[in-house]
Design an enzyme around this catalytic site. Structure first.
Site, short mmCIF file in Angstrom:
data_model
loop_
_atom_site.label_atom_id
_atom_site.label_comp_id
_atom_site.label_asym_id
_atom_site.label_seq_id
_atom_site.Cartn_x
_atom_site.Cartn_y
_atom_site.Cartn_z
N PHE A 184 65.76 33.59 34.86
CA PHE A 184 64.42 33.78 35.43
C PHE A 184 64.16 35.29 35.53
O PHE A 184 63.83 35.81 36.60
CB PHE A 184 64.29 33.12 36.82
CG PHE A 184 64.70 31.68 36.87
CD1 PHE A 184 63.80 30.68 36.49
CD2 PHE A 184 65.97 31.30 37.28
CE1 PHE A 184 64.17 29.34 36.54
CE2 PHE A 184 66.35 29.96 37.32
CZ PHE A 184 65.45 28.98 36.96
N SER B 228 61.12 31.54 30.75
CA SER B 228 60.32 30.62 29.94
C SER B 228 59.02 31.26 29.47
O SER B 228 58.33 30.72 28.61
CB SER B 228 60.02 29.34 30.73
OG SER B 228 59.39 29.69 31.94
N ASP C 15 67.40 33.78 39.95
CA ASP C 15 66.29 34.06 40.88
C ASP C 15 65.07 33.25 40.47
O ASP C 15 64.10 33.80 39.92
CB ASP C 15 65.98 35.57 40.88
CG ASP C 15 64.81 35.88 41.79
OD1 ASP C 15 64.65 35.18 42.81
OD2 ASP C 15 64.04 36.81 41.48
N CYS D 244 63.27 31.81 47.03
CA CYS D 244 62.12 32.38 47.72
C CYS D 244 61.22 31.28 48.28
O CYS D 244 60.07 31.52 48.60
CB CYS D 244 61.34 33.33 46.81
SG CYS D 244 60.75 32.55 45.32
N1 SAH Z 1 63.96 37.75 38.98
C1 SAH Z 1 62.64 38.20 38.63
C2 SAH Z 1 61.57 37.44 39.36
C3 SAH Z 1 61.59 35.94 39.09
S1 SAH Z 1 60.03 35.26 39.05
C4 SAH Z 1 62.54 39.71 38.86
O1 SAH Z 1 63.57 40.29 39.20
O2 SAH Z 1 61.50 40.30 38.65
C5 SAH Z 1 60.31 33.72 38.37
C6 SAH Z 1 60.31 33.72 36.84
O3 SAH Z 1 60.80 32.45 36.45
C7 SAH Z 1 58.97 33.88 36.18
O4 SAH Z 1 59.04 34.96 35.28
C8 SAH Z 1 58.74 32.57 35.41
O5 SAH Z 1 58.15 32.79 34.13
C9 SAH Z 1 60.13 32.07 35.25
N2 SAH Z 1 60.32 30.61 35.16
C10 SAH Z 1 59.75 29.63 35.89
N3 SAH Z 1 60.30 28.44 35.57
C11 SAH Z 1 61.23 28.67 34.62
C12 SAH Z 1 62.16 27.84 33.91
N4 SAH Z 1 62.24 26.54 34.14
N5 SAH Z 1 62.98 28.42 33.01
C13 SAH Z 1 62.92 29.75 32.79
N6 SAH Z 1 62.08 30.58 33.44
C14 SAH Z 1 61.25 30.05 34.34
#
Ligand code: SAH
Length: 389
Positions: free
Chosen positions: A224, A247, A293, A333
């Site tokens: 993520f 994703s 995250d 979060c």
């Molecule tokens: N760790 C990041 C913030 C995470 S925000 C930082 O340090 O900036 C959450 C992210 O998860 C988003 O970018 C979103 O596109 C992604 N996301 C949501 N569901 C997902 C999934 N099932 N698989 C992969 N990414 C996902």
């Protein structure tokens, strides 16, 4: 004055006396005539003046306190805003030019977030009462900070409950679409419109520092990854390589730019557009250090059960992909999943993965995300750094 006041029910005024900002509709005995979003005095049932709040009948949280004494509410708003700016000046390391300047109730300003990216301010407004105060807030921000630009990013689904549409747009000064920020010597491109939050996860600053301090020589997986904050931090800390998974194609594309902005290249460091749940089930050699995250899986209270399952699944999968004596930084979060529940989830994931797991550190708040002790609901982030045997 009494006719224009909101009167609270007997025995329902304790939270307000204890400086909690929210008035639930069930706590109100009587309301005067008013327009949604107006500021009104708040009185106890025996006529004691308790402070001032803005009100909106559409919301279950019908009122949000702006002052808890006789300070005129607009004066209180100005004091709180200047006080919030002073806290950052006093405490936040100058090593970053991006900070949260106002953290809602955490700074005594319900419904308002202000983030600073260099000389660009991004505001986020959650409530109608704060929406009506927007011109006042903008005036104070312009006077106190002389920003080059102010943008609004109020794309919050919860605004619907307030009768407000989601909104993103330009409010003052130059139109700015993206801006480069600095954090501990690292550079990040922040896209304002169309991004998550107000553009960057400022609340993870201390965690990026932690990741950087532990990354040396390790093969890291950043799940993520969004725009690659943890990936860049790990590489700056001497990681052997970092794989980043998200994703969203646009997030990965910005992560690619952020890597290259800091002198790191793709190749060794893979950037993968994939679902993390699917990615972690692929055959692959285990990693030394995994970062998890995810977005908030529980956006409302009724989501808790499926959210817990989601957290447990990814944590189990990540533990299975962590090398012996490796590290897992796992975060949540979701406001509705508190720290003790999150620890239980991690316990279950560890048991299912059959790994011995120890908590080495807990989440550290960034200084610019203060929590009001009278109103602890503003805390949402929790995390554990795990040592995986
Ligand atoms: N760790 C990041 C913030 C995470 S925000 C930082 O340090 O900036 C959450 C992210 O998860 C988003 O970018 C979103 O596109 C992604 N996301 C949501 N569901 C997902 C999934 N099932 N698989 C992969 N990414 C996902």
């Amino acid at each position: 004055m009494k006719e224009r006041s909101v009167i609270l029910k007997k025995n329902r005024d304790k939270p307000i006396r204890q400086r909690h900002h929210w008035i639930f509709s069930g706590a109100v005995q009587s309301l005067p005539d008013f327009e949604e979003g107006d500021i009104l005095p708040v009185m106890s049932s025996d006529g004691e003046f308790l402070g001032s709040a803005y009100f909106n009948r559409k919301s279950a949280i019908i009122g949000r306190m702006l002052s808890f004494d006789r300070t005129p509410p607009l004066e209180s708003v100005e004091h709180k805003l200047l006080d919030a700016i002073a806290l950052r000046r006093n405490l936040v390391e100058p090593a970053s030019n991006a900070q949260r300047l106002v953290n809602g109730e955490g700074d005594g300003l319900p419904g308002l977030v202000v983030d600073r990216y260099g000389d660009v301010l991004v505001i986020q407004i959650a409530t109608l009462g704060m929406e009506k105060l927007k011109p006042v807030i903008l005036g104070h921000l312009i006077r106190a900070l002389s920003p080059r630009s102010i943008q609004e990013k109020s794309n919050l689904p919860t605004r619907r409950e307030e009768g407000l549409p989601e909104f993103e747009g330009h409010l003052y000064g130059e139109k700015v679409e993206s801006i480069e920020i600095q954090e501990h010597g690292l550079r990040f491109l922040v896209e304002i419109q169309g991004s998550q939050k107000t553009g960057f996860y400022l609340d993870l600053r201390e965690m990026r520092k932690l990741v950087r301090s532990l990354a040396e020589g390790r093969r890291v997986l950043n799940c993520f990854c969004y725009t690659g904050g943890f990936s860049v931090a790990a590489l700056a800390g001497g990681a052997a390589s970092v794989d980043s998974v998200d994703s969203s194609e646009s997030a990965i594309s910005l992560a690619r730019q952020n890597l290259s902005l800091n002198g790191f290249s793709e190749g060794e460091n893979r950037l993968v557009v994939a679902d993390v749940f699917e990615f972690l089930r692929r055959e692959m050699p285990p990693y030394d250090f995994i970062i998890l995250d995810p977005p908030a899986f529980a956006k409302k209270k009724t989501d808790i059960v499926p959210a817990c399952r989601g957290y447990k699944d990814i944590n189990r999968l990540a533990l299975q992909k962590t090398k012996p004596q490796g590290l897992l930084l796992t975060l949540s979060c979701s406001h509705f999943v508190d720290e003790s529940l999150f620890q239980q989830i991690v316990f279950q994931a560890a048991a299912e993965a059959g790994r011995e797991v120890r908590i080495i550190q807990k989440h550290r708040l960034a200084y610019d995300h203060p929590i009001n002790v009278y109103h602890p609901e503003s805390e949402y982030l929790k995390g554990f750094l795990l040592y995986v045997q």
